[in-house]
Design a protein around this motif. Structure first.
Motif, mmCIF file in Angstrom:
data_model
loop_
_atom_site.group_PDB
_atom_site.id
_atom_site.type_symbol
_atom_site.label_atom_id
_atom_site.label_comp_id
_atom_site.label_asym_id
_atom_site.label_seq_id
_atom_site.Cartn_x
_atom_site.Cartn_y
_atom_site.Cartn_z
ATOM 1 N N TYR B 78 -1.253 -9.120 -13.470
ATOM 2 C CA TYR B 78 -1.682 -10.101 -12.465
ATOM 3 C C TYR B 78 -2.189 -9.407 -11.208
ATOM 4 O O TYR B 78 -1.500 -8.559 -10.643
ATOM 5 N N GLN B 82 -4.737 -11.129 -2.707
ATOM 6 C CA GLN B 82 -4.674 -9.917 -1.888
ATOM 7 C C GLN B 82 -3.944 -8.856 -2.712
ATOM 8 O O GLN B 82 -2.813 -9.097 -3.153
ATOM 9 N N ALA B 83 -4.600 -7.727 -2.951
ATOM 10 C CA ALA B 83 -3.982 -6.689 -3.792
ATOM 11 C C ALA B 83 -2.615 -6.304 -3.206
ATOM 12 O O ALA B 83 -2.524 -5.991 -2.018
ATOM 13 N N PRO B 84 -1.544 -6.344 -4.030
ATOM 14 C CA PRO B 84 -0.194 -6.094 -3.512
ATOM 15 C C PRO B 84 0.106 -4.603 -3.409
ATOM 16 O O PRO B 84 0.676 -4.007 -4.321
ATOM 17 N N LEU B 85 -0.281 -3.988 -2.315
ATOM 18 C CA LEU B 85 -0.167 -2.535 -2.182
ATOM 19 C C LEU B 85 0.811 -2.141 -1.078
ATOM 20 O O LEU B 85 0.892 -2.811 -0.053
ATOM 21 N N TYR B 86 1.527 -1.046 -1.321
ATOM 22 C CA TYR B 86 2.412 -0.472 -0.304
ATOM 23 C C TYR B 86 1.658 0.676 0.361
ATOM 24 O O TYR B 86 1.435 1.724 -0.266
ATOM 25 N N TYR B 94 2.290 4.849 -6.562
ATOM 26 C CA TYR B 94 2.340 3.386 -6.621
ATOM 27 C C TYR B 94 2.163 2.886 -8.064
ATOM 28 O O TYR B 94 2.911 2.034 -8.538
ATOM 29 N N PHE B 97 5.187 3.491 -10.032
ATOM 30 C CA PHE B 97 6.222 2.516 -9.661
ATOM 31 C C PHE B 97 5.987 1.183 -10.375
ATOM 32 O O PHE B 97 6.907 0.592 -10.945
ATOM 33 N N VAL B 98 4.728 0.730 -10.361
ATOM 34 C CA VAL B 98 4.411 -0.564 -10.994
ATOM 35 C C VAL B 98 4.634 -0.486 -12.508
ATOM 36 O O VAL B 98 5.176 -1.419 -13.116
#
Lengths: 226, 310
Positions: B78, B82-86, B94, B97-98
């Protein structure tokens, strides 16, 4: 937390304040080593509570603010695991921070005697108090949309839990007893300061932690409806 | 297969989507089209189990997403709006982690990250901090995080939003490359963008599904059959008369021009272009350009979504 500046700033500030309080307050006058240690745990409980709120206010609120919460919600991780993961991350950081204060009791050891039991009981108390406060902050962070609001809500909840002992002094029984038992610090932390562990106090802190994490999980679950 | 039945979602008293029902077969690339606020994001959030519906069900291969067993969520990738970025993490860190968050074993995570970086052209940015990336790269990382755990279903919410033309072409290529291996639902409010990459379109307006089918089917259903743009040298009146004389031309408009260069638009199927060319030449005019009307898709989009046609 470790990857950002915030964690390091909290860590540095807490250690600096602890160091100042240790010199200005615990070492004031000529005291027995046990008294110095008791005072050390007393003021450390204050810095631990403040640090716990600062550490935990961003746990979930920052995810929401940064738009990263959908990543967690869409993953196979359950809501309770999200809350527990956040809580333990905050608690682990707080434990690391608290352990870094160990040089102060060790300084007492240079010139006096320190009971290992007293030391262990005091740090167990700080751990349990910190755990309850991180749970308070996690709950506030689940409720709020921004870190600042989470910090304010968490701080207010913490103060409310602290001042219930004041209420106990003006309330009639049986509420007086109830308020005194609910108080986060006075009744339950003082024995740890003196090196005494009551199962009652351990159970109290674990219960506060559980109740607030349960509530935080329910809030996170409820957000899937909105 | 994705089965959506009677999906409704209320925010307070307002219905964001109402009674949506559709099917998406395995391996299909479907475009989800609608104006901003039409309910695309809400629908995708429910399909990704981020949001729970007020009523209705989403089933993937017969399993209810709302009850979402872990194995089902592992099969969904999904990309939110808004791209869910840290920002403080590196691209590689990252994505790893995902991958692990979605249950990819630690031993296989590095391989999965390398593969997805290769596919999304992110190898050179592996060690870059996410906070330092441009919007195009961030969007690309967003798509990579949706792909990294090897899902069979991809839900992409406006993946081309804010990209420049070159990046849009790259994104289009990436979507095309997923065609055979993934079931994809991609939302957009730009019809020409998704019409080129999707097998089928779902059109949503004010929270309700108003049409579905291929671009051609939708065009047929709306009774429109396109337009042809003609540019000639000569008299505008003669050109207009010549076009009107062609059987099948419904209307002719002189768009602009002088005696040297006249542009006309004929409401007619593109298949009539040879007849139109012959008519222009028979009228003694020079034919400078003969083209399919570029406003066809925009016009179709506005008619479908209820937007205002200029």
């Amino acid at each position: 937390m470790v990857g950002t500046m915030t964690g390091w700033v909290i860590l540095a500030a807490v250690l600096a304040v602890d160091g100042l309080l240790f010199n200005a307050y615990a070492l004031e006058g000529i005291r027995r080593s046990a008294d110095v240690l008791t005072r050390f745990f007393y003021f450390s409980s204050g810095t631990t509570m403040v640090a716990a709120i600062f550490v935990s206010m961003r746990l979930l609120a920052e995810e929401r603010q940064a738009g990263t919460l959908p990543l967690l919600y869409a993953s196979p991780v359950q809501d309770v695991e999200i809350v527990l993961g956040k809580f333990f991350a905050g608690l682990l950081f707080l434990c690391g921070l608290t352990l870094l204060t160990a040089y102060m009791p060790l300084l007492i050891l240079v010139h006096g005697k320190v009971s290992v039991g007293h030391l262990a009981a005091g740090y167990l108390g700080l751990f349990l108090l910190g755990s309850a406060c991180v749970a308070v902050g996690t709950f506030a962070s689940a409720l709020a949309r921004t870190q600042i609001v989470a910090g304010i809500v968490g701080g207010a909840l913490l103060v409310a839990l602290l001042v219930t002992w004041q209420l106990s002094r003006v309330a009639e029984p049986p509420f007086a007893g109830l308020f005194a038992a609910l108080a986060l610090h006075n009744l339950h932390f003082v024995p740890f300061e003196s090196g005494v562990i009551h199962l009652r106090d351990v159970a109290y802190y674990l219960l506060v932690t559980w109740v607030l994490l349960f509530a935080a999980t329910r809030v996170v679950e409820a957000r899937r409806w909105r | 297969m994705i089965q959506v039945d009677g999906l409704t979602k209320y925010y307070g008293a307002r219905a964001a989507i109402r009674d949506l029902s559709f099917r998406i077969s395995s391996g299909e690339v479907v475009g989800f089209l609608g104006l901003n606020g039409a309910g695309k994001t809400t629908t995708l959030k429910i399909l990704a189990a981020v949001l729970l519906p007020s009523s209705g069900t989403v089933r993937i291969d017969g399993m209810d997403v709302a009850r979402a067993p872990r194995s089902l969520k592992q099969r969904i990738g999904y990309l939110p709006e808004q791209a869910p970025l840290y920002d403080e993490m590196t691209v590689g860190g990252y994505l790893r982690f995902v991958a692990e968050l979605h249950g990819v074993p630690a031993a296989r995570a590095s391989t999965a990250v390398e593969a997805v970086e290769e596919r999304t052209d992110l190898r050179s940015a592996h060690s870059e901090l996410l906070g330092s990336l441009s919007h195009g790269y961030r969007q690309r990382v967003g798509v990579a995080q949706a792909l990294v755990h090897g899902p069979s279903i991809l839900l992409l919410d406006e993946p081309s939003k804010g990209l420049d033309p070159a990046q849009i072409i790259e994104m289009r290529g990436l979507l095309r490359s997923l065609r055979t291996t993934h079931t994809v639902l991609v939302s957009s409010h730009i019809l020409p963008e998704i019409a080129q990459t999707c097998d089928r379109l779902l059109v949503i307006r004010d929270g309700e599904l108003v049409a579905q089918g291929t671009e051609h089917e939708l065009e047929q259903r709306l009774g429109g059959s396109g337009s042809v743009v003609v540019e000639v040298r000569g008299s505008a009146a003669a050109a207009e008369a010549a076009l009107r004389g062609v059987e099948g031309v419904r209307a002719v408009t002189v768009v602009s021009g002088d005696e040297d260069r006249v542009e006309l638009r004929a409401d007619a199927p593109e298949a009539l272009r040879p007849a139109i060319a012959r008519a222009v030449l028979a009228a003694g005019l020079d034919l400078l350009r003969l083209d399919v009307g570029q406003d066809r898709l925009e016009s179709l989009f506005l008619r479908l979504t209820g937007g205002t046609e200029a």
